[in-house]
Design a protein around this motif. Structure first.
Motif, PDB file in Angstrom:
ATOM      1  N   ILE A 208     -12.216  27.068  27.762  1.00 14.72           N
ATOM      2  CA  ILE A 208     -11.602  28.379  27.575  1.00 14.72           C
ATOM      3  C   ILE A 208     -12.387  29.140  26.514  1.00 14.72           C
ATOM      4  O   ILE A 208     -12.618  28.634  25.412  1.00 14.72           O
ATOM      5  CB  ILE A 208     -10.129  28.258  27.145  1.00 14.72           C
ATOM      6  CG1 ILE A 208      -9.333  27.558  28.246  1.00 14.72           C
ATOM      7  CG2 ILE A 208      -9.536  29.638  26.856  1.00 14.72           C
ATOM      8  CD1 ILE A 208      -7.875  27.335  27.898  1.00 14.72           C
ATOM      9  N   ALA A 209     -12.819  30.354  26.873  1.00 18.35           N
ATOM     10  CA  ALA A 209     -13.488  31.234  25.923  1.00 18.35           C
ATOM     11  C   ALA A 209     -12.442  32.126  25.272  1.00 18.35           C
ATOM     12  O   ALA A 209     -11.697  32.827  25.966  1.00 18.35           O
ATOM     13  CB  ALA A 209     -14.535  32.084  26.628  1.00 18.35           C
ATOM     14  N   HIS A 210     -12.357  32.091  23.955  1.00 14.34           N
ATOM     15  CA  HIS A 210     -11.454  32.960  23.206  1.00 14.34           C
ATOM     16  C   HIS A 210     -12.285  34.133  22.683  1.00 14.34           C
ATOM     17  O   HIS A 210     -13.258  33.933  21.952  1.00 14.34           O
ATOM     18  CB  HIS A 210     -10.809  32.193  22.049  1.00 14.34           C
ATOM     19  CG  HIS A 210      -9.910  31.084  22.500  1.00 14.34           C
ATOM     20  ND1 HIS A 210      -8.546  31.223  22.622  1.00 14.34           N
ATOM     21  CD2 HIS A 210     -10.187  29.805  22.875  1.00 14.34           C
ATOM     22  CE1 HIS A 210      -8.012  30.080  23.038  1.00 14.34           C
ATOM     23  NE2 HIS A 210      -8.996  29.205  23.207  1.00 14.34           N
ATOM     24  N   HIS A 211     -11.883  35.336  23.074  1.00 17.51           N
ATOM     25  CA  HIS A 211     -12.690  36.511  22.746  1.00 17.51           C
ATOM     26  C   HIS A 211     -11.792  37.658  22.318  1.00 17.51           C
ATOM     27  O   HIS A 211     -10.559  37.516  22.237  1.00 17.51           O
ATOM     28  CB  HIS A 211     -13.541  36.919  23.957  1.00 17.51           C
ATOM     29  CG  HIS A 211     -12.781  36.994  25.239  1.00 17.51           C
ATOM     30  ND1 HIS A 211     -12.102  38.121  25.651  1.00 17.51           N
ATOM     31  CD2 HIS A 211     -12.554  36.058  26.200  1.00 17.51           C
ATOM     32  CE1 HIS A 211     -11.518  37.892  26.823  1.00 17.51           C
ATOM     33  NE2 HIS A 211     -11.780  36.639  27.170  1.00 17.51           N
ATOM     34  N   SER A 212     -12.390  38.805  22.043  1.00 12.69           N
ATOM     35  CA  SER A 212     -11.638  39.940  21.518  1.00 12.69           C
ATOM     36  C   SER A 212     -10.601  40.452  22.510  1.00 12.69           C
ATOM     37  O   SER A 212      -9.625  41.085  22.118  1.00 12.69           O
ATOM     38  CB  SER A 212     -12.591  41.076  21.135  1.00 12.69           C
ATOM     39  OG  SER A 212     -13.380  41.468  22.252  1.00 12.69           O
ATOM     40  N   GLY A 213     -10.807  40.163  23.804  1.00 14.41           N
ATOM     41  CA  GLY A 213      -9.861  40.629  24.810  1.00 14.41           C
ATOM     42  C   GLY A 213      -8.837  39.596  25.239  1.00 14.41           C
ATOM     43  O   GLY A 213      -8.029  39.853  26.125  1.00 14.41           O
ATOM     44  N   GLY A 214      -8.863  38.391  24.648  1.00 11.46           N
ATOM     45  CA  GLY A 214      -7.900  37.352  25.015  1.00 11.46           C
ATOM     46  C   GLY A 214      -8.583  36.026  25.308  1.00 11.46           C
ATOM     47  O   GLY A 214      -9.462  35.591  24.567  1.00 11.46           O
ATOM     48  N   GLU A 215      -8.191  35.404  26.421  1.00 14.88           N
ATOM     49  CA  GLU A 215      -8.722  34.100  26.802  1.00 14.88           C
ATOM     50  C   GLU A 215      -9.195  34.140  28.257  1.00 14.88           C
ATOM     51  O   GLU A 215      -8.581  34.799  29.091  1.00 14.88           O
ATOM     52  CB  GLU A 215      -7.658  33.011  26.662  1.00 14.88           C
ATOM     53  CG  GLU A 215      -7.036  32.903  25.281  1.00 14.88           C
ATOM     54  CD  GLU A 215      -5.908  31.893  25.259  1.00 14.88           C
ATOM     55  OE1 GLU A 215      -5.648  31.258  26.301  1.00 14.88           O
ATOM     56  OE2 GLU A 215      -5.278  31.739  24.199  1.00 14.88           O
ATOM     57  N   THR A 216     -10.277  33.418  28.539  1.00 16.32           N
ATOM     58  CA  THR A 216     -10.806  33.355  29.904  1.00 16.32           C
ATOM     59  C   THR A 216     -11.265  31.933  30.196  1.00 16.32           C
ATOM     60  O   THR A 216     -11.968  31.323  29.382  1.00 16.32           O
ATOM     61  CB  THR A 216     -11.996  34.316  30.080  1.00 16.32           C
ATOM     62  OG1 THR A 216     -11.570  35.653  29.799  1.00 16.32           O
ATOM     63  CG2 THR A 216     -12.532  34.259  31.509  1.00 16.32           C
ATOM     64  N   VAL A 217     -10.865  31.417  31.356  1.00 11.71           N
ATOM     65  CA  VAL A 217     -11.262  30.074  31.777  1.00 11.71           C
ATOM     66  C   VAL A 217     -12.654  30.128  32.410  1.00 11.71           C
ATOM     67  O   VAL A 217     -12.924  30.972  33.267  1.00 11.71           O
ATOM     68  CB  VAL A 217     -10.247  29.488  32.779  1.00 11.71           C
ATOM     69  CG1 VAL A 217     -10.711  28.116  33.269  1.00 11.71           C
ATOM     70  CG2 VAL A 217      -8.868  29.374  32.143  1.00 11.71           C
ATOM     71  N   LEU A 218     -13.523  29.232  31.980  1.00  9.27           N
ATOM     72  CA  LEU A 218     -14.890  29.182  32.481  1.00  9.27           C
ATOM     73  C   LEU A 218     -15.130  27.904  33.270  1.00  9.27           C
ATOM     74  O   LEU A 218     -14.554  26.864  32.957  1.00  9.27           O
ATOM     75  CB  LEU A 218     -15.888  29.243  31.320  1.00  9.27           C
ATOM     76  CG  LEU A 218     -15.781  30.423  30.358  1.00  9.27           C
ATOM     77  CD1 LEU A 218     -16.822  30.275  29.258  1.00  9.27           C
ATOM     78  CD2 LEU A 218     -15.977  31.737  31.096  1.00  9.27           C
ATOM     79  N   ASP A 219     -15.998  27.991  34.236  1.00 10.19           N
ATOM     80  CA  ASP A 219     -16.386  26.819  35.011  1.00 10.19           C
ATOM     81  C   ASP A 219     -17.727  26.303  34.496  1.00 10.19           C
ATOM     82  O   ASP A 219     -18.676  26.110  35.249  1.00 10.19           O
ATOM     83  CB  ASP A 219     -16.469  27.173  36.496  1.00 10.19           C
ATOM     84  CG  ASP A 219     -16.658  25.943  37.377  1.00 10.19           C
ATOM     85  OD1 ASP A 219     -16.316  24.843  36.910  1.00 10.19           O
ATOM     86  OD2 ASP A 219     -17.151  26.094  38.501  1.00 10.19           O
ATOM     87  N   GLU A 220     -17.832  26.122  33.181  1.00 18.59           N
ATOM     88  CA  GLU A 220     -19.038  25.615  32.544  1.00 18.59           C
ATOM     89  C   GLU A 220     -18.628  24.566  31.523  1.00 18.59           C
ATOM     90  O   GLU A 220     -17.539  24.639  30.954  1.00 18.59           O
ATOM     91  CB  GLU A 220     -19.814  26.744  31.856  1.00 18.59           C
ATOM     92  CG  GLU A 220     -20.250  27.841  32.815  1.00 18.59           C
ATOM     93  CD  GLU A 220     -21.187  28.834  32.162  1.00 18.59           C
ATOM     94  OE1 GLU A 220     -22.123  28.386  31.451  1.00 18.59           O
ATOM     95  OE2 GLU A 220     -21.006  30.046  32.361  1.00 18.59           O
ATOM     96  N   SER A 221     -19.494  23.621  31.286  1.00 17.78           N
ATOM     97  CA  SER A 221     -19.153  22.567  30.336  1.00 17.78           C
ATOM     98  C   SER A 221     -19.473  23.010  28.912  1.00 17.78           C
ATOM     99  O   SER A 221     -20.344  23.864  28.680  1.00 17.78           O
ATOM    100  CB  SER A 221     -19.921  21.284  30.659  1.00 17.78           C
ATOM    101  OG  SER A 221     -21.285  21.412  30.317  1.00 17.78           O
ATOM    102  N   LEU A 222     -18.778  22.416  27.958  1.00 18.35           N
ATOM    103  CA  LEU A 222     -19.017  22.722  26.553  1.00 18.35           C
ATOM    104  C   LEU A 222     -20.438  22.315  26.157  1.00 18.35           C
ATOM    105  O   LEU A 222     -21.096  23.001  25.358  1.00 18.35           O
ATOM    106  CB  LEU A 222     -17.982  21.995  25.693  1.00 18.35           C
ATOM    107  CG  LEU A 222     -17.714  22.563  24.298  1.00 18.35           C
ATOM    108  CD1 LEU A 222     -17.163  23.969  24.389  1.00 18.35           C
ATOM    109  CD2 LEU A 222     -16.743  21.674  23.540  1.00 18.35           C
ATOM    110  N   LYS A 223     -20.899  21.230  26.731  1.00 12.57           N
ATOM    111  CA  LYS A 223     -22.255  20.746  26.432  1.00 12.57           C
ATOM    112  C   LYS A 223     -23.304  21.760  26.870  1.00 12.57           C
ATOM    113  O   LYS A 223     -24.272  22.033  26.145  1.00 12.57           O
ATOM    114  CB  LYS A 223     -22.490  19.400  27.120  1.00 12.57           C
ATOM    115  CG  LYS A 223     -23.835  18.763  26.813  1.00 12.57           C
ATOM    116  CD  LYS A 223     -23.955  17.405  27.481  1.00 12.57           C
ATOM    117  CE  LYS A 223     -25.296  16.754  27.176  1.00 12.57           C
ATOM    118  NZ  LYS A 223     -25.437  15.429  27.836  1.00 12.57           N
ATOM    119  N   GLU A 224     -23.130  22.344  28.057  1.00 11.90           N
ATOM    120  CA  GLU A 224     -24.069  23.341  28.559  1.00 11.90           C
ATOM    121  C   GLU A 224     -24.056  24.591  27.683  1.00 11.90           C
ATOM    122  O   GLU A 224     -25.105  25.168  27.372  1.00 11.90           O
ATOM    123  CB  GLU A 224     -23.719  23.705  30.000  1.00 11.90           C
ATOM    124  CG  GLU A 224     -23.947  22.587  31.003  1.00 11.90           C
ATOM    125  CD  GLU A 224     -23.376  22.892  32.367  1.00 11.90           C
ATOM    126  OE1 GLU A 224     -23.837  22.285  33.351  1.00 11.90           O
ATOM    127  OE2 GLU A 224     -22.458  23.744  32.461  1.00 11.90           O
TER     128      GLU A 224
END
Length: 245
Positions: free
Chosen positions: A167-183
């Motif tokens: 989950i990316a936490h950003h100025s507009g809220g939260e967004t689920v990503l299909d990418e790994s934390l390692k990448e």
């Protein structure tokens, strides 16, 4: 922002044309009912944005988009289609948006606002920037049934791994990503720092450490999320805060 509508359905083109009249900063340059006509108008009109259908007679929208994006200084592309199963193939062509018909004015305005960040002058600047490969992408795309959302990396405070997602936490809220934390860490390691096995945070937004139970969390400006700091990485985070002071 000059716009070219490409759709084989006259009613669909008319609907998009009416909606464009209500969006500030947009000018309808022309309309095309097939790929061949679209390519001809692309050369003559030089649009900044294409509103592109996918299923059309002859060359479909995905094939047309592939041709266009391989050109120098291509326009931004927002797919407008009645079929959600094309989202992933469309994502591979790198569109600026993916909208499902019937497209609402709100959806179109939001997608165009995102596409403005990928205008041709900005693409030129991106390509001429030799350090781009070091910094990584400037935007991250998140694909869902609602379409394609573009996140400015500069707005992201932290990435948190939860279950199988990040989950990316950003100025507009939260967004689920299909990418790994390692990448993500490998790509943005110069801008984000690992604070926990499940979290990396943007260095520039770190404001301090907060006591949390038996451990600590990182406080970030403009973000309510307080990512945990592992004991193993705590000394490094404290050292970073000292350097930033």
């Amino acid at each position: 922002m000059g716009v070219l509508i490409v759709d084989d359905e006259p009613l669909a083109r008319a609907r998009l044309a009416r909606q464009l009249q209500s969006i500030d900063g947009c000018q309808l340059l022309g309309e095309a009912a097939d790929g061949e006509s679209a390519l001809q108008q692309l050369d003559s009109l030089d649009p900044d944005l294409l509103l592109l259908d996918i299923e059309m007679p002859g060359e479909n929208g995905l094939q047309l988009a592939t041709q266009i994006t391989n050109r120098p200084n291509p326009p931004a592309i927002i797919f407008c289609t009645a079929h959600d199963e094309f989202a992933l193939p469309a994502f591979a062509v790198a569109p600026s948006g993916y909208l499902l018909k019937p497209v609402s004015l709100e959806q179109l305005a939001q997608a165009i606002a995102q596409a403005r960040r990928l205008s041709k002058p900005q693409l030129l600047q991106t390509r001429s920037d030799d350090s781009q490969s070091i910094r990584g992408r400037r935007q991250i795309k998140a694909v869902s049934r609602r379409g394609v959302q573009l996140l400015n990396v500069d707005d992201i405070r932290c990435f948190i791994a939860e279950d199988k997602y990040v989950i990316a936490h950003h100025s507009g809220g939260e967004t689920v990503l299909d990418e790994s934390l390692k990448e993500l860490e490998a790509e943005f390691g110069e801008r984000f720092v690992r604070v926990h096995r499940s979290a990396i945070v943007a260095r520039e937004f770190i404001t301090g450490l907060k006591k949390s139970g038996d451990g600590y969390g990182v406080t970030l400006s403009g973000c309510a999320q307080v990512p945990p700091v592992s004991r193993r990485l705590l000394a490094g985070v404290k050292s970073l805060l000292t350097e930033m002071a």
